[in-house]
Design an enzyme around this catalytic site. Structure first.
Site, short mmCIF file in Angstrom:
data_model
loop_
_atom_site.label_atom_id
_atom_site.label_comp_id
_atom_site.label_asym_id
_atom_site.label_seq_id
_atom_site.Cartn_x
_atom_site.Cartn_y
_atom_site.Cartn_z
N ARG A 56 -16.85 -55.33 -37.82
CA ARG A 56 -16.30 -56.65 -37.46
C ARG A 56 -15.24 -56.50 -36.36
O ARG A 56 -15.16 -57.33 -35.45
CB ARG A 56 -15.70 -57.33 -38.69
CG ARG A 56 -16.76 -57.76 -39.70
CD ARG A 56 -16.16 -58.54 -40.84
NE ARG A 56 -15.60 -59.82 -40.41
CZ ARG A 56 -14.77 -60.54 -41.15
NH1 ARG A 56 -14.41 -60.13 -42.35
NH2 ARG A 56 -14.31 -61.68 -40.70
N VAL A 91 -9.53 -63.73 -39.24
CA VAL A 91 -8.88 -62.44 -39.02
C VAL A 91 -9.04 -61.99 -37.57
O VAL A 91 -8.56 -60.92 -37.19
CB VAL A 91 -9.41 -61.37 -40.01
CG1 VAL A 91 -8.98 -61.70 -41.43
CG2 VAL A 91 -10.93 -61.24 -39.94
N HIS A 107 -5.11 -64.86 -44.00
CA HIS A 107 -6.00 -63.82 -44.54
C HIS A 107 -5.88 -62.50 -43.78
O HIS A 107 -6.77 -61.66 -43.85
CB HIS A 107 -7.46 -64.31 -44.52
CG HIS A 107 -7.73 -65.41 -45.52
ND1 HIS A 107 -8.85 -66.20 -45.50
CD2 HIS A 107 -6.98 -65.84 -46.58
CE1 HIS A 107 -8.80 -67.07 -46.50
NE2 HIS A 107 -7.68 -66.89 -47.16
N THR A 174 -13.96 -75.20 -41.28
CA THR A 174 -13.90 -74.46 -42.55
C THR A 174 -14.65 -75.24 -43.63
O THR A 174 -14.61 -76.46 -43.67
CB THR A 174 -12.44 -74.14 -42.96
OG1 THR A 174 -12.44 -73.55 -44.26
CG2 THR A 174 -11.54 -75.34 -42.95
N ASN A 199 -15.45 -80.77 -38.22
CA ASN A 199 -16.37 -79.74 -38.70
C ASN A 199 -17.79 -80.07 -38.26
O ASN A 199 -18.12 -81.22 -37.96
CB ASN A 199 -16.30 -79.67 -40.23
CG ASN A 199 -16.64 -78.28 -40.76
OD1 ASN A 199 -16.12 -77.29 -40.26
ND2 ASN A 199 -17.52 -78.21 -41.74
P1 OAD Z 1 -17.34 -70.63 -43.92
O1 OAD Z 1 -18.41 -69.74 -43.38
O2 OAD Z 1 -17.28 -70.80 -45.39
O3 OAD Z 1 -17.45 -72.08 -43.29
C1 OAD Z 1 -17.56 -72.28 -41.91
C2 OAD Z 1 -17.60 -73.77 -41.63
O4 OAD Z 1 -17.61 -73.95 -40.24
C3 OAD Z 1 -18.83 -74.49 -42.19
O5 OAD Z 1 -18.44 -75.67 -42.86
C4 OAD Z 1 -19.66 -74.81 -40.96
O6 OAD Z 1 -20.37 -76.03 -41.07
C5 OAD Z 1 -18.59 -74.91 -39.89
N1 OAD Z 1 -19.07 -74.59 -38.53
C6 OAD Z 1 -20.00 -73.69 -38.15
N2 OAD Z 1 -20.13 -73.67 -36.83
C7 OAD Z 1 -19.26 -74.59 -36.33
C8 OAD Z 1 -18.93 -75.05 -35.02
N3 OAD Z 1 -19.52 -74.56 -33.93
N4 OAD Z 1 -17.99 -76.00 -34.91
C9 OAD Z 1 -17.37 -76.52 -36.00
N5 OAD Z 1 -17.65 -76.13 -37.26
C10 OAD Z 1 -18.57 -75.17 -37.43
O7 OAD Z 1 -15.95 -70.06 -43.34
P2 OAD Z 1 -14.46 -70.38 -43.84
O8 OAD Z 1 -14.36 -71.74 -44.39
O9 OAD Z 1 -13.56 -70.00 -42.74
O10 OAD Z 1 -11.97 -65.21 -46.63
O11 OAD Z 1 -14.29 -69.34 -45.00
C11 OAD Z 1 -13.08 -69.26 -45.66
C12 OAD Z 1 -12.83 -67.87 -46.14
O12 OAD Z 1 -13.97 -67.41 -46.88
C13 OAD Z 1 -12.72 -66.82 -45.03
O13 OAD Z 1 -11.42 -66.75 -44.49
C14 OAD Z 1 -13.06 -65.56 -45.75
C15 OAD Z 1 -14.27 -66.05 -46.49
O14 OAD Z 1 -14.60 -65.37 -47.65
C16 OAD Z 1 -11.80 -63.93 -47.01
O15 OAD Z 1 -12.52 -63.02 -46.63
C17 OAD Z 1 -10.63 -63.72 -47.92
#
Ligand code: OAD
Length: 231
Positions: A56, A91, A107, A174, A199
């Site tokens: 990564r 990250v 994170h 997110t 989003n």
């Molecule tokens: P996710 O992969 O869970 O969610 C990503 C979000 O971004 C989804 O709702 C997608 O619909 C949206 N998305 C994708 N492409 C996009 C774009 N071009 N524009 C706008 N939105 C878009 O990721 P996170 O919510 O960041 O933690 O995940 C939260 C945490 O879960 C991370 O920090 C990580 C993970 O496990 C740890 O590792 C502790």
């Protein structure tokens, strides 16, 4: 001027080529969280976990900020880091590369290393390995400076204070699956903040926001920032 707290997730970096976690083909469909993102997984197989974060880190090194990161950088430069507070679950360092001067990485950061023995932190080398020694105490206890499941995210006291004082809370890219970040909209609303979600699609917590705008971060965020700075 309003105090704004922004929370960003993997979706803001998707258009910079960094994979999200829960979208189709996302990181958590290729790797088991228990194996690569828990203290127990690291204790069981540190080489596997270092390999995951080395890959990564290598990918993140080539990533460039997209218009969404740059727009937030522009907003923070215009109104200052006390008024525009950027909290990220990511990250990567794309907010900084996009011009933000102060970012709260709840994170942790891929390009930082942590000694599990003495707590010392330093810039991570491109490749980390299980028998690396801490540069300060020499213990072979080095790990990526990222927060794993079961660990407490960084800067939480400060972040809850920022949410309490916010006039506007905006969540960008997110999925709303991981706490405590998933509760920030409710935390901020409790003390009177307006809440907005930007989003790609409706998230698990869209109902908790006053407004939701759907689309790509690279379209939605610059348009929103232009509105704010122009208005
Ligand atoms: P996710 O992969 O869970 O969610 C990503 C979000 O971004 C989804 O709702 C997608 O619909 C949206 N998305 C994708 N492409 C996009 C774009 N071009 N524009 C706008 N939105 C878009 O990721 P996170 O919510 O960041 O933690 O995940 C939260 C945490 O879960 C991370 O920090 C990580 C993970 O496990 C740890 O590792 C502790």
């Amino acid at each position: 001027m309003k105090r704004i707290v922004l929370l960003t997730g993997a979706g803001i970096s998707a258009e910079s080529g960094l994979g999200t976690f829960r979208d189709e083909g996302g990181l958590w469909s290729q790797h088991r969280i228990e194996d690569v993102a828990t203290p127990e997984g690291f204790a069981r197989d540190p080489a596997l976990v270092h390999g995951f974060y080395n890959a990564r880190r290598a990918q993140a090194r080539w990533a460039r900020p997209n218009p969404a990161h740059k727009a937030l950088g522009r907003l923070q430069q215009a109104w200052g880091p006390e008024t525009v507070q950027i909290v990220t679950q990511n990250v990567d360092s794309l907010h900084e590369a996009g011009g933000a001067s102060r970012v709260w990485h709840m994170h942790g950061q891929l390009d930082r290393a942590l000694c599990a023995d003495c707590g010392h932190r330093w810039d991570a080398p491109s490749e980390m390995a299980p028998d690396d020694h801490c540069p300060r105490c020499r213990a072979p206890a080095t790990r990526p400076d990222v927060v794993w499941f079961g660990e407490i995210p960084y800067h939480m006291v400060l972040i809850w204070e920022m949410l309490r004082d916010a006039d506007l809370f905006v969540s960008i890219g997110t999925s709303g699956n991981v706490y405590p970040a998933a509760a920030f909209a409710q935390d901020a609303a409790r003390t009177g903040a307006q809440t907005l979600e930007l989003n790609l699609e409706r998230s698990a917590i869209s109902d908790n926001f006053d407004n939701t705008r759907l689309g790509k971060a690279s379209d939605l965020v610059p348009a929103w920032v232009d509105d704010l700075l122009g208005g």
